[in-house]
Design an enzyme around this catalytic site. Sequence first.
Site, mmCIF file in Angstrom:
data_model
loop_
_atom_site.group_PDB
_atom_site.id
_atom_site.type_symbol
_atom_site.label_atom_id
_atom_site.label_comp_id
_atom_site.label_asym_id
_atom_site.label_seq_id
_atom_site.Cartn_x
_atom_site.Cartn_y
_atom_site.Cartn_z
ATOM 1 N N GLY A 10 0.819 -1.201 0.000
ATOM 2 C CA GLY A 10 0.000 0.000 0.000
ATOM 3 C C GLY A 10 0.853 1.251 0.000
ATOM 4 O O GLY A 10 2.084 1.183 -0.087
ATOM 5 N N THR B 239 2.929 3.636 1.348
ATOM 6 C CA THR B 239 3.695 3.783 2.586
ATOM 7 C C THR B 239 5.101 4.291 2.304
ATOM 8 O O THR B 239 5.964 3.519 1.886
ATOM 9 C CB THR B 239 3.803 2.431 3.317
ATOM 10 O OG1 THR B 239 4.174 1.417 2.358
ATOM 11 C CG2 THR B 239 2.504 2.038 3.973
ATOM 12 N N LYS C 93 3.011 -0.554 -9.980
ATOM 13 C CA LYS C 93 3.002 0.884 -9.658
ATOM 14 C C LYS C 93 4.397 1.475 -9.745
ATOM 15 O O LYS C 93 4.556 2.658 -10.076
ATOM 16 C CB LYS C 93 2.370 1.122 -8.293
ATOM 17 C CG LYS C 93 3.130 0.529 -7.101
ATOM 18 C CD LYS C 93 4.100 1.494 -6.472
ATOM 19 C CE LYS C 93 4.878 0.843 -5.346
ATOM 20 N NZ LYS C 93 5.844 1.777 -4.714
ATOM 21 N N VAL D 158 18.267 1.621 -4.001
ATOM 22 C CA VAL D 158 17.637 0.748 -4.984
ATOM 23 C C VAL D 158 16.426 1.438 -5.602
ATOM 24 O O VAL D 158 15.559 1.955 -4.890
ATOM 25 C CB VAL D 158 17.198 -0.583 -4.337
ATOM 26 C CG1 VAL D 158 16.411 -1.428 -5.340
ATOM 27 C CG2 VAL D 158 18.415 -1.357 -3.843
#
Length: 339
Positions: free
Chosen positions: A139, A141, A195, A283
Amino acid sequence: MNALNAAMTVIGAGSYGTALAITLARNGHHVVLWGHDPKHIATLQHDRCNAAFLPDVPFPDTLHLESDLATALAASRDILVVVPSHVFGQVLRQIKPLMRSDARLVWATKGLEAETGRLLQDVAREALGDDIPLAVISGPTFAKELAAGLPTAISLAATDPQFAEDLQRLLHCGKSFRVYINPDFIGVQLGGAVKNVIAIGAGMSDGIGFGANARTALITRGLVEMSRLGAALGADPETFMGMAGLGDLVLTCTDNQSRNRRFGMMLGQGMDVQSAQDKIGQVVEGYRNTKEVRVLAQRLGVEMPITEEIYQVLYCGKIAREAALTLLGRARKDERSSN
């Protein structure tokens, strides 16, 4: 802390793993945080904060640092893995012989298996067998906000309903952290991978200077690609309207805390891929995710034009503006067409 009474062992002491460990500990639970670098763990123990990523958030007293993997895994039956997707399988194979016989595994890793594009549930089953309960949390975050206790909400899916309820009880905090159980194990996993790809595209669009209209169109059509791929895998389309889909997509595409978005912006401004990665300094999951999502889409015969153009920029040397113009120049279509 007794060696056997921690509520959770967190594998991965980067920014997000640390933030989740802090959240669990803040809820009053004893939590063990393990990282692969003993020097890093020693520094965290000395500083009682993650000075590199979350310098303003002190560790609760119930957060325990551990550099010995066997000791960390003996501390709890529930293991939360928070590592980059390209080392996910490697880490699971490493922890398998050290896990307790009653172990349960949950991950917050977002992505697919490197090169193959397999869902992480398949990687976990291959590494750990078919009997261990599995779960995933995903989600919108950002680690910094989560660690600071700012209001946040996520989705949680598990193979076992009792495991889902136990995790919800451990993580949920009425003051700041809402955890929604979702029965769609596939969809919750997939949203977090796609996403990241679309966020790079949104960053490219803004880096080029296309404006808010273009960014919003890209996010919307990116959601279509996410849903299209999910449907081919048997996911529930409604999942992608929730925290693990639309929620995470909007956050990652619109806020500069997102490494994927910032990476895309640099590409849109003309920077080459390697230089942009070097400048980010951490990353950029979407870089690998783009290749993985493309592999999966091709295997399933799902058309994902935005993903394809981002791949062309990242791996084939195409200029971001040219990729955008390719998308804009596609044939006229019905908005609800399958391609």
